[in-house]
Each structure stands twice: as structure tokens, then as C-alpha cells.
Design a protein around this motif. Structure first.
Motif, mmCIF file in Angstrom:
data_model
loop_
_atom_site.group_PDB
_atom_site.id
_atom_site.type_symbol
_atom_site.label_atom_id
_atom_site.label_comp_id
_atom_site.label_asym_id
_atom_site.label_seq_id
_atom_site.Cartn_x
_atom_site.Cartn_y
_atom_site.Cartn_z
ATOM 1 N N GLN A 136 -41.540 31.478 47.821
ATOM 2 C CA GLN A 136 -41.816 31.154 46.469
ATOM 3 C C GLN A 136 -43.365 31.915 46.224
ATOM 4 O O GLN A 136 -43.968 31.973 47.090
ATOM 5 N N THR A 137 -43.319 32.407 44.732
ATOM 6 C CA THR A 137 -44.464 32.987 44.426
ATOM 7 C C THR A 137 -45.404 32.300 43.141
ATOM 8 O O THR A 137 -46.153 32.919 42.690
ATOM 9 N N LYS A 138 -44.680 30.992 42.958
ATOM 10 C CA LYS A 138 -45.838 30.258 42.103
ATOM 11 C C LYS A 138 -45.842 28.711 42.494
ATOM 12 O O LYS A 138 -44.847 28.437 43.130
ATOM 13 N N VAL A 139 -46.832 28.074 42.168
ATOM 14 C CA VAL A 139 -46.774 26.726 42.454
ATOM 15 C C VAL A 139 -47.234 26.130 41.213
ATOM 16 O O VAL A 139 -48.472 26.702 40.485
ATOM 17 N N GLN A 140 -46.466 25.292 40.451
ATOM 18 C CA GLN A 140 -46.765 24.591 39.144
ATOM 19 C C GLN A 140 -46.598 23.031 39.433
ATOM 20 O O GLN A 140 -45.427 22.424 39.740
ATOM 21 N N THR A 141 -47.468 22.269 39.039
ATOM 22 C CA THR A 141 -47.402 20.745 39.057
ATOM 23 C C THR A 141 -48.035 20.170 37.584
ATOM 24 O O THR A 141 -48.840 20.702 36.938
ATOM 25 N N ALA A 142 -47.800 18.789 37.430
ATOM 26 C CA ALA A 142 -48.565 18.136 36.411
ATOM 27 C C ALA A 142 -49.440 17.081 37.025
ATOM 28 O O ALA A 142 -48.960 16.142 37.672
ATOM 29 N N ASP A 143 -50.860 17.263 36.578
ATOM 30 C CA ASP A 143 -51.866 16.337 36.989
ATOM 31 C C ASP A 143 -52.020 15.854 38.402
ATOM 32 O O ASP A 143 -53.130 15.785 38.971
ATOM 33 N N LYS A 144 -51.113 15.160 38.852
ATOM 34 C CA LYS A 144 -51.031 14.327 40.277
ATOM 35 C C LYS A 144 -51.461 15.312 41.332
ATOM 36 O O LYS A 144 -50.985 16.463 41.351
ATOM 37 N N PRO A 145 -52.285 14.964 42.444
ATOM 38 C CA PRO A 145 -52.238 15.843 43.459
ATOM 39 C C PRO A 145 -50.876 16.184 44.336
ATOM 40 O O PRO A 145 -50.154 15.418 44.220
ATOM 41 N N ALA A 146 -50.946 17.295 44.873
ATOM 42 C CA ALA A 146 -49.670 17.824 45.422
ATOM 43 C C ALA A 146 -50.168 18.898 46.319
ATOM 44 O O ALA A 146 -51.326 19.482 46.196
ATOM 45 N N THR A 147 -49.205 19.084 47.354
ATOM 46 C CA THR A 147 -49.478 19.931 48.290
ATOM 47 C C THR A 147 -48.071 20.875 48.422
ATOM 48 O O THR A 147 -46.941 20.198 48.428
ATOM 49 N N VAL A 148 -48.108 21.772 48.700
ATOM 50 C CA VAL A 148 -47.027 22.757 48.793
ATOM 51 C C VAL A 148 -47.080 23.671 49.988
ATOM 52 O O VAL A 148 -47.947 24.257 50.229
ATOM 53 N N ASP A 149 -46.011 24.010 50.590
ATOM 54 C CA ASP A 149 -45.988 25.086 51.896
ATOM 55 C C ASP A 149 -45.133 26.160 51.432
ATOM 56 O O ASP A 149 -43.703 25.906 50.844
ATOM 57 N N ILE A 150 -45.580 27.431 51.710
ATOM 58 C CA ILE A 150 -44.850 28.562 51.417
ATOM 59 C C ILE A 150 -44.550 29.350 52.819
ATOM 60 O O ILE A 150 -45.500 29.734 53.432
ATOM 61 N N GLU A 151 -43.470 29.977 52.957
ATOM 62 C CA GLU A 151 -43.031 30.506 54.162
ATOM 63 C C GLU A 151 -43.367 31.966 53.868
ATOM 64 O O GLU A 151 -42.681 32.439 52.936
ATOM 65 N N VAL A 152 -43.869 32.779 54.718
ATOM 66 C CA VAL A 152 -44.106 34.179 54.489
ATOM 67 C C VAL A 152 -43.623 34.807 55.828
ATOM 68 O O VAL A 152 -43.617 34.186 57.109
ATOM 69 N N LYS A 153 -42.935 35.948 55.843
ATOM 70 C CA LYS A 153 -42.358 36.891 56.885
ATOM 71 C C LYS A 153 -42.744 38.123 56.596
ATOM 72 O O LYS A 153 -42.417 38.627 55.021
ATOM 73 N N THR A 154 -43.106 38.963 57.290
ATOM 74 C CA THR A 154 -43.283 40.415 57.249
ATOM 75 C C THR A 154 -43.059 41.188 58.547
ATOM 76 O O THR A 154 -43.230 40.427 59.708
ATOM 77 N N ASN A 155 -42.448 42.243 58.526
ATOM 78 C CA ASN A 155 -42.232 43.205 59.824
ATOM 79 C C ASN A 155 -43.625 44.176 59.744
ATOM 80 O O ASN A 155 -43.436 45.064 60.767
ATOM 81 N N TYR A 156 -44.624 43.977 59.081
ATOM 82 C CA TYR A 156 -45.521 45.131 59.170
ATOM 83 C C TYR A 156 -46.331 44.930 60.568
ATOM 84 O O TYR A 156 -46.880 44.266 61.019
ATOM 85 N N ASP A 157 -46.352 46.220 61.142
ATOM 86 C CA ASP A 157 -46.935 46.370 62.583
ATOM 87 C C ASP A 157 -48.115 47.251 62.525
ATOM 88 O O ASP A 157 -48.400 47.392 63.807
ATOM 89 N N ALA A 158 -48.334 47.880 61.521
ATOM 90 C CA ALA A 158 -49.570 48.766 61.557
ATOM 91 C C ALA A 158 -49.455 49.954 62.272
ATOM 92 O O ALA A 158 -50.303 50.595 62.656
ATOM 93 N N ILE A 159 -48.135 50.498 62.400
ATOM 94 C CA ILE A 159 -47.808 51.922 63.007
ATOM 95 C C ILE A 159 -47.148 52.445 61.773
ATOM 96 O O ILE A 159 -45.786 52.475 61.416
ATOM 97 N N PRO A 160 -47.839 53.858 61.683
ATOM 98 C CA PRO A 160 -48.981 54.387 62.266
ATOM 99 C C PRO A 160 -50.200 53.632 61.426
ATOM 100 O O PRO A 160 -50.092 52.998 60.321
ATOM 101 N N ASN A 161 -51.166 53.534 62.257
ATOM 102 C CA ASN A 161 -52.411 52.582 61.597
ATOM 103 C C ASN A 161 -53.255 53.540 60.596
ATOM 104 O O ASN A 161 -53.510 54.500 60.472
#
Length: 541
Positions: A335-360
């Protein structure tokens, strides 16, 4: 290049610094004038678009907006006091040019009209023949690479007090995504995307910020004297269609409209030829309009047999895809946005990439968290969870405390910040937004259904849901706990969905014991608010 300010409610706070200029006489004159100084530019925006992007207050450094002062002396008509501009400085103050002072009058009032951009070949022109209103005339360039984000603001401060300037979008944001499906054609490239017979020039008269709102509660600006034309994007760089939905072409910034003409169309040119789609037919299949401050993404699906097009209304800062591609590399976020109303909240976002820095090329392999410019009221950290078959996987943990109003930052009813996830030269902005709310994000009321003919315990009932601030939360019943076996229609309750004003109907069983309870779990489907328990209690009849 496109200059875009995103999801604007940009707040510019002006303060008044005293400066004794001269002695003055006359019963309506005061003895001192006070300098109008823009002392802080607050940040706005929450996701970048294609082109040169203004997504936070730091991006405004060096930018110029117009500022018109309308003065209404005691019991008189509005008159022009000044027509100037203001430029954002490196320290996020702004300098009005030329300098302006509050007039030395009593029993008068002032209003300030602001617009962006102030100058340039593609900027709107302004007319203040009537000093009580701002008239913007704008022609969208035929090439989207030259489009600009036209913003407007109106402020009416108390006399010789700080001026809060809230900029709002007056145009509609439009993009295109493309993907191919089986039977998969050979290489397909997008050579041109064009709107024909759509609004290109118009006039916007602004007396006040509109109270009528759009789908996402943005001010609904209405342009008049609209003339039509053709507007096109000629993609450069990445223009090859793949099996993954990918943004191709520039962002179109278009004049809003509620009604497309019979001849308005989209023409897409590929390496195989031209394909035309009437906007009136698209609207029939996917109802939508172009509204100010709103975002429409047109989705093209291409195969050897068909070219299909659909439309998806989005919020201004929302991304139409969760993958950003650059040659063979990708960066995916759950997900690319986190939206809540008033109360404390925690959100976990999964990130995946195959960037291997080749060529550097100077970038580190994998993904990186960038919190530069992020406000401190929210916290975020990123932890790598795995590396398998060339794919880096991370968990991004976002923590938001209870909402605390901060009027000095313009955060009385809502607050916003952002961070980035980067992989090589791929960048995803994640918006974090929270609203003030005295109660729950969704409130509910259990009522008898007056339209049902049943009686007593068997009369049909309904749960009516009402959204808390900002009023557009949506819900889904994800769980039903009925250990006392009191509900007759559990199977029609679970998975029910809706928005504010929606209802769920239910029956108690004939043998349900008064005082026994069932609990439903209400989940937020268009935000990250915590689940709410909905308690149903068998009444005494």
C-alpha cells in the motif's frame, strides 16, 4: 515539465510585523502601518506524479504565487489595494514583491486572492476588474509535458491579523496505465495518447472557495466559457507494454467537466496503429466525471484480439499501480498510503524489490527508507525480512499516535506527512494522514426496521452506520461471534460491505434469550483504522 502540487491544502501563514512609517490624520486613519510578511509556508501534497513534482513544502523553494489584496473601506465597495506576487525563500518564508503594508484605515476589511503558478508561458492569466473576485483564464497546452497545476485560494483574515492561505486544485489529474494479457501480442509500444474534443480553454471565477464538494470532499470549482481542443502525451523513455500494469505517458491536468460531448474521445497510437474510444461510452460502463482536485486513471488492457479500456476514480495522491518499473527492476509496495481517524494505530507495509545494484550506479542494492522531511508526529522503520531468488522483502512499520491538534502548523482537523521507499532510482512515496475525531471512525445504531411486518423478537432489525471524520470511511463485517446462537441470518451478515449511511439487516431467533449477545467485527476497507466490535443484545419483549 509538469509542475504538480499534490492533494493540496497548502497552508501559508502570514504574520504582521509593525513598522512605523508616518504620522497620519483623519478619523478613519490609524497612525501606523504594518508590514505584511509571509513567515512560513506549510507543506502539502502526498504523492508524486510524472514530471517535475512539488510534493512538500521544501519543493516550493523558489516557486512564485500570485497575491491580490482586495480592500473594502467602511461601508464601501471592494477596491484593488495591491496586485503582487510572493516567492518562497530557502528558509520557507516568502517575500512579497513589492512589499505591502496594511492600509492605515479603521472599520475596513481585506481579502486576499492567491493563485499558482504566477508566471510562465503556460500559467493562467488573471483579471480583477471586479476587485471582489478573481477570474483565472487558462488554456491547457496541447502537449502534456507543458501542463501546470493551477491552484486557487481565498483568505479573509481579521484586520491586521495573520493570513492563512489554503491552496486548492482547480483541475483534474488524468493518467494512463497499460498491460497486456493472453493471447499476448508481440512487443507493443505506446507512441501517443491523445484526448480529442475535450475542454482545453476556460475561465474560472472565484469569489469564495466552493462549499460544494467532489467525491473526495474537495472544493468543486466550475469552469465556464469552455472551448474544446486536442491534448496529447508523446511518451519518451519507458513506453513498452508488459504483463504488469504500468504508467505510461505524462500526467494530463485537465479542465473539469460533468458531461463529455458526443465527439469527445481518447485516441491511443501504438506501433500497430490507432485505437479510438468515445468518452461517452467509457462513462456508461465506468461512471465518472472530471472534478477539480480528483484523479482519474484510464486502464488499457491489450491482447492479440482486443483493446479494452476502463476508468478508475482515485484520490489525488493515490497510485494507480503498486509497481514502479525501470528496465528489469521493480519496486512493489502492498500500500502507498496510511489513513486513520484520531486513535493510535500501527500499520505494516510489505516491500519487495529485485534491485541488485548491477551495474553499480552509486545506489545500494535492495530498498532504502527515506524519512527526510517527514514530520515527527508519526514514526516509521523498515526491517528486511528475507532475501530469496534475488528478491529483497521488507516490512515497513508505521506508528501513529492519537491525533493532537497543532494550529500553528495548520493541523486543527487533519495532519499529513510522507516518507519514501527507494530502490536504485525507483521511488515510491507513502502518504500518512490522520483526522481529528472525538468518537469512533464509524458509529452504529441498532434500529427496528419499520418496513418489516414481523412482530416482537422476530421483527427485522438493522444496524445503521455513520462515518466519523472526514465522513467517507467504508466498512466490512469480517467476523461474527455468536456463541449464544441468537442470530438467524449470520451467513448474510458476514462479509457485508458499505459506507456511511449504509445498513445491515438481521433477525434474532424466536428462542433467543433476552440479554444474550453476539459480536460483529467491523473493519475499515478504505483506511487503516482499527477494528470496531459491534454488540447485538437480545431485547426483553
Amino acid at each position: 515539465m509538469i509542475k504538480t502540487i499534490n492533494n493540496i491544502r497548502m497552508i501559508i501563514t502570514t504574520a504582521i510585523l509593525s513598522a512605523v512609517l508616518f504620522s497620519c490624520i483623519g478619523e478613519e486613519m490609524t497612525c501606523d502601518k504594518e508590514l505584511i510578511v509571509v513567515q512560513r509556508i506549510g507543506e502539502g501534497g502526498n504523492v508524486d506524479t510524472r514530471g517535475t513534482v512539488i510534493s512538500s513544502n521544501t519543493d516550493l523553494k523558489g516557486e512564485t504565487f500570485g497575491l491580490f489584496g482586495s480592500l473594502t473601506p467602511n461601508s464601501s465597495a471592494p477596491q484593488q489595494y495591491f496586485n503582487a506576487s510572493a516567492r518562497a525563500n530557502a528558509d520557507l518564508t516568502a517575500t512579497i514583491s513589492p512589499l505591502q503594508y496594511w492600509p492605515g484605515l479603521q472599520n475596513a476589511s481585506m481579502r486576499f486572492f492567491s493563485w499558482y503558478p504566477f508566471s510562465g508561458a503556460n500559467a493562467p492569466t488573471t483579471n480583477f476588474t471586479d476587485p471582489g473576485e478573481m477570474v483565472l483564464s487558462y488554456t491547457a497546452n496541447a502537449a502534456t509535458s507543458n501542463h501546470v497545476d493551477v491552484l486557487a485560494a481565498v483568505s479573509g483574515p481579521a484586520w491586521v491579523e495573520g493570513v492563512n492561505i489554503h491552496f486548492y486544485h482547480t483541475l483534474t489529474k488524468v493518467t494512463f496505465t497499460f498491460k497486456k494479457v493472453a493471447p499476448v501480442p508481440d512487443e507493443v509500444t505506446i507512441e501517443k495518447i491523445e484526448f480529442q474534443n475535450v475542454g482545453q480553454s476556460g475561465k474560472l471565477t472565484v469569489t469564495e472557495i466552493p462549499t460544494t464538494t467532489t467525491k473526495n470532499n474537495k472544493p468543486k470549482f466550475v469552469w465556464s466559457d469552455v472551448t474544446t481542443g486536442s491534448i496529447a502525451s508523446t511518451p519518451t523513455g519507458n513506453k513498452t507494454v508488459t504483463e504488469d500494469a504500468t504508467l505510461i505517458g505524462d500526467t494530463f491536468l485537465m479542465l473539469p467537466t460533468d458531461n463529455f460531448s458526443a465527439t469527445a474521445k481518447i485516441v491511443v497510437t501504438t506501433n500497430y496503429g490507432d485505437y479510438e474510444f468515445l468518452l461517452s461510452e467509457i462513462v456508461t460502463k465506468n461512471p465518472h466525471t472530471w472534478e477539480s482536485g480528483e484523479y482519474i486513471n484510464y486502464n488499457f488492457t491489450i491482447s492479440n484480439e482486443t483493446y479494452q479500456l476502463s476508468a478508475t476514480p482515485l484520490e489525488w495522491g493515490e497510485s494507480p499501480v503498486n509497481v514502479i518499473f525501470d528496465k528489469q527492476y521493480y519496486l512493489k509496495l502492498s500500500q502507498t498510503k496510511v489513513q486513520t481517524a484520531d486513535k493510535p494505530a500501527t500499520v505494516d507495509i510489505e516491500v519487495k524489490t529485485n534491485y541488485d545494484a548491477i551495474p553499480n550506479t552509486g545506489y545500494l542494492s535492495g530498498a532504502q527508507l527515506d524519512t527526510d522531511g517527514m514530520k515527527t508526529w508519526a514514526t516509521v522503520n523498515m526491517t528486511q525480512t528475507s532475501f530469496s531468488e534475488g528478491v529483497y522483502t521488507y516490512n515497513v512499520h508505521v506508528s501513529m499516535p492519537k491525533f493532537t491538534p497543532n494550529p500553528e502548523e495548520g493541523e486543527e482537523e487533519e495532519r499529513w506527512t510522507r516518507f519514501y521507499i527507494n530502490a536504485g532510482n525507483l521511488h515510491h512515496l507513502v502518504a500518512v494522514q490522520q483526522w481529528k475525531e472525538d468518537g469512533e471512525w464509524m458509529n452504529y445504531d441498532v434500529q427496528l426496521d419499520s418496513s418489516d411486518g414481523g412482530t416482537g423478537i422476530m421483527q427485522r432489525r438493522k444496524i445503521v452506520f455513520t462515518s466519523g471524520n472526514p465522513g467517507w470511511w467504508e466498512w466490512k463485517i469480517t467476523q461474527v461471534e455468536d456463541t449464544d446462537n441468537i442470530l438467524l441470518n449470520t451467513e448474510t451478515i458476514i462479509e457485508s460491505i458499505g459506507k456511511s449511511g449504509g445498513a445491515v439487516y438481521f433477525y434474532f431467533k424466536a428462542n433467543a434469550v433476552p440479554g444474550k449477545k453476539a459480536t460483529l467485527t467491523l473493519s475499515n476497507t478504505n483506511g487503516d483504522n482499527p477494528d470496531i466490535p459491534v454488540e447485538l443484545t437480545v431485547p426483553s419483549i
